[in-house]
Motif scaffolding. Structure first.
Motif, PDB file in Angstrom:
ATOM      1  N   VAL A  46       0.836  -1.196   0.000  1.00  0.00           N
ATOM      2  CA  VAL A  46       0.000   0.000   0.000  1.00  0.00           C
ATOM      3  C   VAL A  46       0.874   1.249   0.000  1.00  0.00           C
ATOM      4  O   VAL A  46       0.635   2.207  -0.748  1.00  0.00           O
ATOM      5  CB  VAL A  46      -0.938  -0.010   1.220  1.00  0.00           C
ATOM      6  N   SER A  47       1.920   1.241   0.838  1.00  0.00           N
ATOM      7  CA  SER A  47       2.816   2.392   0.922  1.00  0.00           C
ATOM      8  C   SER A  47       3.559   2.603  -0.392  1.00  0.00           C
ATOM      9  O   SER A  47       3.756   3.748  -0.828  1.00  0.00           O
ATOM     10  CB  SER A  47       3.813   2.190   2.063  1.00  0.00           C
ATOM     11  N   TRP A  48       3.984   1.507  -1.017  1.00  0.00           N
ATOM     12  CA  TRP A  48       4.689   1.594  -2.306  1.00  0.00           C
ATOM     13  C   TRP A  48       3.794   2.240  -3.357  1.00  0.00           C
ATOM     14  O   TRP A  48       4.254   3.097  -4.123  1.00  0.00           O
ATOM     15  CB  TRP A  48       5.115   0.201  -2.746  1.00  0.00           C
ATOM     16  N   GLY A  88     -10.086   4.511  -3.125  1.00  0.00           N
ATOM     17  CA  GLY A  88      -8.915   5.210  -2.626  1.00  0.00           C
ATOM     18  C   GLY A  88      -8.774   5.193  -1.126  1.00  0.00           C
ATOM     19  O   GLY A  88      -7.722   5.562  -0.587  1.00  0.00           O
ATOM     20  N   ASP A  89      -9.814   4.742  -0.403  1.00  0.00           N
ATOM     21  CA  ASP A  89      -9.685   4.529   1.038  1.00  0.00           C
ATOM     22  C   ASP A  89      -8.788   3.335   1.294  1.00  0.00           C
ATOM     23  O   ASP A  89      -8.672   2.428   0.455  1.00  0.00           O
ATOM     24  CB  ASP A  89     -11.046   4.251   1.677  1.00  0.00           C
ATOM     25  N   LEU A  90      -8.170   3.297   2.461  1.00  0.00           N
ATOM     26  CA  LEU A  90      -7.481   2.089   2.914  1.00  0.00           C
ATOM     27  C   LEU A  90      -8.458   1.290   3.756  1.00  0.00           C
ATOM     28  O   LEU A  90      -9.184   1.862   4.580  1.00  0.00           O
ATOM     29  CB  LEU A  90      -6.234   2.433   3.723  1.00  0.00           C
ATOM     30  N   GLY A 103      -5.648  -3.190   2.691  1.00  0.00           N
ATOM     31  CA  GLY A 103      -5.744  -3.147   1.242  1.00  0.00           C
ATOM     32  C   GLY A 103      -6.263  -1.789   0.813  1.00  0.00           C
ATOM     33  O   GLY A 103      -6.360  -0.856   1.629  1.00  0.00           O
ATOM     34  N   ILE A 104      -6.604  -1.678  -0.448  1.00  0.00           N
ATOM     35  CA  ILE A 104      -7.081  -0.427  -1.021  1.00  0.00           C
ATOM     36  C   ILE A 104      -8.487  -0.642  -1.561  1.00  0.00           C
ATOM     37  O   ILE A 104      -8.737  -1.617  -2.287  1.00  0.00           O
ATOM     38  CB  ILE A 104      -6.137   0.048  -2.142  1.00  0.00           C
ATOM     39  N   GLU A 118      -5.346  -5.872  -2.874  1.00  0.00           N
ATOM     40  CA  GLU A 118      -4.513  -6.143  -1.705  1.00  0.00           C
ATOM     41  C   GLU A 118      -3.214  -6.823  -2.091  1.00  0.00           C
ATOM     42  O   GLU A 118      -3.159  -7.587  -3.060  1.00  0.00           O
ATOM     43  CB  GLU A 118      -5.262  -7.040  -0.714  1.00  0.00           C
ATOM     44  N   GLY A 119      -2.192  -6.565  -1.331  1.00  0.00           N
ATOM     45  CA  GLY A 119      -0.937  -7.289  -1.462  1.00  0.00           C
ATOM     46  C   GLY A 119      -0.851  -8.393  -0.439  1.00  0.00           C
ATOM     47  O   GLY A 119      -1.500  -8.332   0.613  1.00  0.00           O
TER      48      GLY A 119
END
Length: 301
Positions: A46-48, A88-90, A103-104, A118-119
């Protein structure tokens, strides 16, 4: 131009199909970027994505979900699970009250579920599956071993009405013109279907494209193809969840198929695979148990 929620979701969608390598290693480019490779990587993914669009100041840089939840709460950007999530929310998940996965949000499906990207997930492991995937998440029961805890909403700039648009065709192909005069380029875009735009802003049409080591196919209307597809006289199966072409063994609708290293389905044949022999019927499905034969012993496909 400031990054938007649409940019965030599009960047995440462009990674669907990426897997850690080798399996069960947590070795990913997301962990390498963060500086904590070989560790669980859902939050690093998510950060990436945020970093790639220049939005770390909005999303935050985290590898540990409880700290990321605190980040949103301290900023006043936290939404309880009863709120309506937006693209665009987490989205944060919990195990018995502790945030354990993130996830996003891609879209809200009424009060039933949320579609996410999600990753480090899979259909067999919600929070340690080793792949970037599109998932459909139901809310679950608060306090159980898996449920939606709540949402973090970055202060994305307002998505202007000008971001609605129309398709335009010229001598080079199709492109999508926003009413503010800009257009998407070098990105995925979800409209009535998924579309991929090249660096010049033209939609990929009627061709195969390799993206992050995954193959995708597009029809003459530029739509990404999913499910079974007959292309050039051969059958291929494009993952319905993300459009990625499947290869080798695939379990589809309760039957096993061999799609080969190039994705082409085999049918009406006997094939040696990794030292063992298998038979496939006319539909391409593998025979299980008794293989029917005629009076001379020939396989009846």
């Amino acid at each position: 131009m400031a990054a938007t929620a649409t940019d965030f979701v599009a960047k995440a969608a462009s990674q669907i199909g990426v897997k850690e390598s080798p399996a069960n290693s947590n070795n990913t480019k997301y962990g390498q970027w963060y500086g904590m490779n070989y560790e669980p990587w859902c939050d690093m993914f998510v950060s990436w994505c945020a970093d790639q669009i220049g939005a770390l100041d909005l999303v935050g840089k985290y590898a540990y979900c409880p700290y990321h939840v605190d980040y949103f709460k301290k900023k006043g950007w936290w939404l309880d699970r009863e709120e309506k999530p937006q693209p665009g929310d987490l989205i944060f998940f919990a195990n018995e009250g502790v945030a354990c996965h993130v996830g996003i949000v891609e879209r809200r499906n009424g009060t039933v579920s949320v579609t996410t990207i999600e990753g480090n997930t899979s259909t067999s492991s919600n929070d340690n599956g080793g792949a970037v995937m599109r998932r459909e998440r139901k809310y679950g029961t608060v306090g159980s071993k898996w449920y939606i805890l709540g949402f973090g909403r970055p202060k994305w700039p307002e998505q202007p009405a000008s971001k609605t648009g129309t398709w335009v065709h010229d001598s080079k192909g199709w492109w999508y013109k926003y009413s503010d005069g800009t257009w998407p380029k070098n990105q995925w875009l979800a409209l009535d279907a998924w579309y991929l735009f090249n660096e010049d802003g033209y939609a990929v049409c009627d061709e195969w494209v390799l993206v992050d080591s995954c193959w995708y196919a597009f029809d003459k209307n530029c739509r990404m193809l999913t499910g079974w597809q007959n292309l050039g006289g051969s059958w291929f199966y494009m993952n319905p969840a993300n459009g990625v072409m499947l290869t080798r063994w695939a379990f589809i609708d309760g039957r096993w198929y061999w799609l080969g290293n190039d994705g082409r389905m085999v049918s009406s044949t006997v094939l040696q695979i990794e030292g063992k022999w298998y038979a496939f019927d006319k539909s391409g499905a593998m025979y299980e148990g008794h293989v029917p034969t005629d009076a001379k012993g020939a396989i009846i496909f």
